[in-house]
Design a protein around this motif. Structure first.
Motif: not given
Length: 273
Positions: A56-67, A27-33, A41-51
């Motif tokens: 503005a966003t791309v959703g992705a499944g990822a383990d945040a603890a994995d390099t 909403a503030a003008g950033a582009r977000v992964i 869940a990530a894809l659903a949030v991304s789709a809701r924001i892009n509506a």
């Protein structure tokens, strides 16, 4: 830093604070992964924001603890939007209550609540130093400044997350690297009620402690405060201002504070019986 036209990665973005942060950034003008272990869940949030904010966003499944997964998110951001400007290390886990936490429980809490931050910084800070700018936002907890009744894994890992964010700020703050550390108390997310749903007395006491300590905020309220703090380049982000006074009381007389916490825990446990 102003977030408009910046590129951000938000982990734990499939719900709660992460979803709210992604929404506020877009909403503030950033582009977000928008990244989450739960890809749907990530894809659903991304789709809701892009509506509301197309592309503005791309959703992705990822383990945040994995390099390797973090590297993948950085590459995804570069592919769609450009180099990463802001990283929100927001994914978190609660952990099992008491000393019954297993080695696996400890490994998971330390991996997600701490090592995920370290691994992301190891990948991004060298890039930011070359560019002269970057922003790392660590979601810790008021438990990282105070403590957490119930879960040792949560309390210890969140203390460590605060410590790592402090170190990043001290080490790179004069080289263009901004660092903020988010330390809320109660926020209306599934994480808040996980202890209560565990069925363990300590877990229930932990939830009750947070809920009774102050107002339970909505994730969107927290996200708004985070963006204001980023604009001010403020290190410690306290959506619940009373945490600062609690922290001061702790430092002023540590033994008195510990005695008070033991009494508080005993009262909470008595209420759950």
């Amino acid at each position: 830093m102003r977030v408009a036209q910046k590129v951000a990665i938000v982990t734990g973005g499939g719900a709660g604070i992460g979803a709210a942060l992604a929404t506020a950034l877009a909403a503030a003008g950033a582009r977000v992964i928008v990244a989450d272990l739960d890809e749907a869940a990530a894809l659903a949030v991304s789709a809701r924001i892009n509506a509301d904010h197309p592309d503005a966003t791309v959703g992705a499944g990822a383990d945040a603890a994995d390099t390797a997964a973090i590297q993948g998110l950085i590459a995804l951001a570069e592919q769609h939007f450009g180099p990463v400007d802001l990283y929100f290390a927001n994914a978190g886990v609660v952990g099992a209550p008491g000393l019954d936490a297993t080695e696996s429980d400890w490994d998971l809490s330390l991996a997600v609540n701490l090592r995920a931050h370290i691994r992301a910084a190891q990948l991004l800070v060298p890039q930011w130093l070359d560019r002269g700018e970057g922003y790392f936002v660590s979601t810790a907890s008021a438990a990282g400044l105070l403590t957490q009744i119930g879960s040792a894994t949560y309390s210890v890992s969140k203390h460590a997350a605060v410590g790592f964010a402090e170190w990043l700020n001290v080490t790179y703050g004069d080289q263009g690297i901004r660092v903020s550390c988010l330390c809320p108390m109660g926020v209306n997310t599934a994480l808040l009620y996980a202890g209560q749903e565990s069925g363990e007395p300590l877990g229930a006491a932990a939830t009750r402690a947070v809920v009774s300590a102050g107002e339970v905020l909505e994730p969107a309220e927290v996200a708004e405060i985070v963006l204001e703090s980023i604009a001010a380049e403020q290190f410690l982000i306290l959506p619940h201002p009373q945490v600062l006074e609690m922290y001061r009381n702790k430092g002023a007389d540590y033994d008195r504070w510990l005695r008070g916490m033991r009494r508080y825990q005993a009262a909470l446990l008595a209420e759950t019986r």
